[in-house]
Design a protein around this motif. Sequence first.
Motif, short mmCIF file in Angstrom:
data_model
loop_
_atom_site.label_atom_id
_atom_site.label_comp_id
_atom_site.label_asym_id
_atom_site.label_seq_id
_atom_site.Cartn_x
_atom_site.Cartn_y
_atom_site.Cartn_z
N UNK A 289 -8.59 8.05 3.25
CA UNK A 289 -9.16 9.02 2.15
C UNK A 289 -8.98 8.90 1.28
N UNK A 290 -7.34 9.26 0.53
CA UNK A 290 -7.10 9.75 -0.37
C UNK A 290 -6.75 8.60 -1.86
N UNK A 291 -6.85 7.43 -0.57
CA UNK A 291 -6.32 5.80 -1.04
C UNK A 291 -7.35 4.65 -0.40
N UNK A 292 -8.77 5.45 -0.90
CA UNK A 292 -10.13 4.57 0.01
C UNK A 292 -9.91 2.69 -1.03
N UNK A 293 -9.67 3.35 -2.26
CA UNK A 293 -9.43 1.05 -2.66
C UNK A 293 -8.78 0.65 -2.06
N UNK A 294 -7.41 0.82 -1.29
CA UNK A 294 -6.48 -0.03 -0.52
C UNK A 294 -6.48 0.37 0.72
N UNK A 295 -7.51 1.00 0.26
CA UNK A 295 -7.03 0.52 2.62
C UNK A 295 -9.13 0.55 2.90
N UNK B 163 0.96 -0.96 -0.02
CA UNK B 163 0.13 -0.32 -0.09
C UNK B 163 1.08 1.47 -0.33
N UNK B 164 2.29 1.48 0.45
CA UNK B 164 3.17 2.26 0.85
C UNK B 164 3.35 2.81 -0.27
N UNK B 165 4.27 1.71 -1.34
CA UNK B 165 4.16 1.99 -2.71
C UNK B 165 3.43 3.03 -3.42
N UNK B 166 2.29 2.76 -3.12
CA UNK B 166 1.28 3.12 -4.19
C UNK B 166 1.28 4.49 -3.44
N UNK C 100 -10.28 -2.61 3.30
CA UNK C 100 -9.73 -4.26 3.54
C UNK C 100 -9.55 -4.06 5.33
N UNK C 101 -10.23 -4.97 5.91
CA UNK C 101 -10.06 -5.14 7.56
C UNK C 101 -8.56 -5.09 7.84
N UNK C 102 -7.85 -5.91 6.72
CA UNK C 102 -6.65 -6.55 6.59
C UNK C 102 -5.27 -5.56 7.15
N UNK C 103 -5.56 -4.07 5.29
CA UNK C 103 -4.63 -3.62 5.72
C UNK C 103 -5.07 -2.00 6.86
N UNK C 104 -6.24 -1.67 7.35
CA UNK C 104 -6.42 -1.63 8.49
C UNK C 104 -6.13 -1.70 9.35
N UNK C 105 -5.94 -3.18 10.09
CA UNK C 105 -5.50 -3.70 10.88
C UNK C 105 -4.00 -3.88 11.53
N UNK C 106 -3.65 -3.90 9.63
CA UNK C 106 -2.38 -3.91 9.52
C UNK C 106 -1.58 -1.78 10.51
N UNK C 107 -1.95 -1.23 8.97
CA UNK C 107 -1.54 0.09 9.37
C UNK C 107 -2.18 0.86 10.58
#
Length: 193
Positions: A137-143, A30-33, A145-152
Amino acid sequence: MEKVQGEMEIERWERNEEMSDAEKKVIQETWSRVYANCEDVGVSILIRFFVNFPSAKQYFSQFKHMEDPLEMERSLQLRKHARRVMGAINSVVENIYDSEKVSSVLALVGKAHAVKHKVEPVYFKILTGVMLEVLAEEYANEFTSPEVQRAWAKMKSLIYTHVTAAYKEEPPGDGGGSSSRSSSKVTESLPQT
């Protein structure tokens, strides 16, 4: 947004859960984007931070009197600081599998802010929360999923824990201090993410 912080929220933020390899991979992907637009994203994060928590501007002589978000956006000093913030986060993400390197990078950030700049540690808590708001907000598509939110959420905790560890190493009166002394000076609520 002016509210008194709750102690339970502080305790919840200070817990540092271990990140799994899968979560580290999610962070890097996600960070690469995000990092492809690092300056603009960093500026968005800092503007929201300073608009919602204006007391944070006290540490920045070059733009502490700016009120207008458009003026902030055009500020070369703010843009430069945004690049430094994003660069530090990028160093953490690039080295996420090397815990010693991550600790080293964040310790340098913490020491500079504790000793040289005398920034209250609670501002790191606020800034990392604002960062996640803006990214979601700016990367809503990437953020989404619960997995992405938990990781961040774990990444936010990791950054805060490591940066503020430098404050605990400083003797009282030398720019460090306990979180209770620091949090009592800030009367703005932490962003919910």
